[in-house]
Design an enzyme around this catalytic site. Sequence first.
Site, PDB file in Angstrom:
ATOM      1  N   TRP A 159      36.280  39.665  43.851  1.00 13.95           N
ATOM      2  CA  TRP A 159      35.123  40.066  44.646  1.00 13.95           C
ATOM      3  C   TRP A 159      34.228  38.857  44.919  1.00 13.95           C
ATOM      4  CZ3 TRP A 159      30.299  39.095  42.742  1.00 13.95           C
ATOM      5  CH2 TRP A 159      30.177  38.956  41.349  1.00 13.95           C
ATOM      6  N   ASP A 184      38.792  33.927  36.267  1.00 16.56           N
ATOM      7  CA  ASP A 184      38.570  34.650  35.024  1.00 16.56           C
ATOM      8  C   ASP A 184      39.854  35.311  34.527  1.00 16.56           C
ATOM      9  OD1 ASP A 184      37.382  36.030  32.920  1.00 16.56           O
ATOM     10  OD2 ASP A 184      36.641  37.639  34.208  1.00 16.56           O
ATOM     11  N   SER A 195      39.570  39.408  33.451  1.00 14.05           N
ATOM     12  CA  SER A 195      39.401  40.538  34.367  1.00 14.05           C
ATOM     13  C   SER A 195      40.437  40.415  35.470  1.00 14.05           C
ATOM     14  CB  SER A 195      37.978  40.572  34.951  1.00 14.05           C
ATOM     15  OG  SER A 195      37.740  39.432  35.769  1.00 14.05           O
ATOM     16  N   ASP A 233      40.451  34.176  27.071  1.00 10.71           N
ATOM     17  CA  ASP A 233      39.573  34.489  28.204  1.00 10.71           C
ATOM     18  C   ASP A 233      38.788  33.266  28.657  1.00 10.71           C
ATOM     19  OD1 ASP A 233      38.030  35.741  30.121  1.00 10.71           O
ATOM     20  OD2 ASP A 233      36.622  36.591  28.670  1.00 10.71           O
ATOM     21  N   TYR A 244      31.036  44.109  33.226  1.00 12.72           N
ATOM     22  CA  TYR A 244      31.503  42.907  32.543  1.00 12.72           C
ATOM     23  C   TYR A 244      30.901  42.758  31.152  1.00 12.72           C
ATOM     24  CZ  TYR A 244      33.685  41.342  36.838  1.00 12.72           C
ATOM     25  OH  TYR A 244      34.482  41.245  37.947  1.00 12.72           O
ATOM     26  N   THR A 256      34.821  33.749  28.913  1.00 12.81           N
ATOM     27  CA  THR A 256      33.956  33.847  27.738  1.00 12.81           C
ATOM     28  C   THR A 256      33.632  32.432  27.264  1.00 12.81           C
ATOM     29  OG1 THR A 256      34.801  36.009  27.013  1.00 12.81           O
ATOM     30  CG2 THR A 256      33.799  34.606  25.334  1.00 12.81           C
ATOM     31  N   ASN A 275      39.933  41.962  39.012  1.00 11.78           N
ATOM     32  CA  ASN A 275      39.488  42.183  40.391  1.00 11.78           C
ATOM     33  C   ASN A 275      39.011  40.897  41.048  1.00 11.78           C
ATOM     34  OD1 ASN A 275      38.962  45.084  39.066  1.00 11.78           O
ATOM     35  ND2 ASN A 275      39.223  45.322  41.270  1.00 11.78           N
TER      36      ASN A 275
END
Length: 371
Positions: A86, A79, A82, A259, A122, A262, A84
Amino acid sequence: MKCIVVLLALAVASQALKVPLMKREKGAQGPYVDPGLKFASPEVQAAYGATAESLLFQGYYYGAISIGTPPQSVQVLFDTGSSNLWVDSIYCNSQACNIHQKFNPQSSSTFQWAGKSFTLHYGAGGMTAYLGYDTISVGDVTVTQQMVGLSETLNTNETPFAGIVGLAYPQIAASQQPTLMDTMVQQGVLQNDFVAFYLSRGQYGSEISFGEVDNSKITSQVTWTPVISQSWWEIMMQGFQMNGQETGWCQQGCAAIVDTGTPGLAIPTQYFSSIMQNMGAQQNNGMYYISCSAANNLPTLSVTISGVSFPIPPSAYIQQAGNGYCTFGLMPTSQQDFSGRPMWILGDVFLREYYSIYDRGNNRVGFANAA
């Protein structure tokens, strides 16, 4: 702005890697969610009640990474919107977690707890996670001591991926989590600090390339444009056209976030309604439809970036929905960027047409015609 047009040479094989991606086909329709809420503050998201995933068009693109020793494979969304990293873990009992194979840190000899946690929003859902360190492998490349979030709660619709690898700038990462790209460069497994995407229309054939450009996936030179905010991959557009006619909406410049997370193409609300009216679209519960028999008469949209026009034909933003109707991959957003400018989002509708390169080393984004 002067247009800079170049072709990147391939990086040496030992410093670059490719990961195949799969495309999730159109998912179950949920309540409409403003796609720009992904980039809004938690306070703004809470005011909108953004809690459920809404898949308005084609699905997301995802691929595999491995975590731990011995390695545990996890499907993740790569992505650019963003920062992070996880994955779903054994500590999460939310329905969205329970459909996945969960990462078990107790089975990894290299896992260490970091002693902190984070919460992420998000726009179309959110999650909480514990933080730890472990070994991460992407293709044949491995890094050690990468900070990774282990989901505790996950409030989204079900997805085929069980985590996210954020590829935006570290400045927006929760809990100051280093990005995977930063760790790759710092540990010397990548010499070139950029990542590139080829997104196909089919379920297979897409790929993400770390540290290289795959020249077999492009049919033109690369047009570069500078990043205007080192947070998301935010660039400036100088024009927006419909069938070659300039709208004038971007005379002072339009801020656009590029992005991969999206699915559609998001347009500021103040312009979106006139586009839909011009196209003769019908609305129902936030979705926009048109008779597929009229789709051939829809206009080609174009955006101007660094003086170069990038057409988006109707075939890119229209999808058959059944019963003779087609849906639009165009979505309205009422959100603004950090500087208060109306937000455009160049998502997968645009990125299937154009190979995209995200160059942290030079703070720029590149586009080329996709093969």
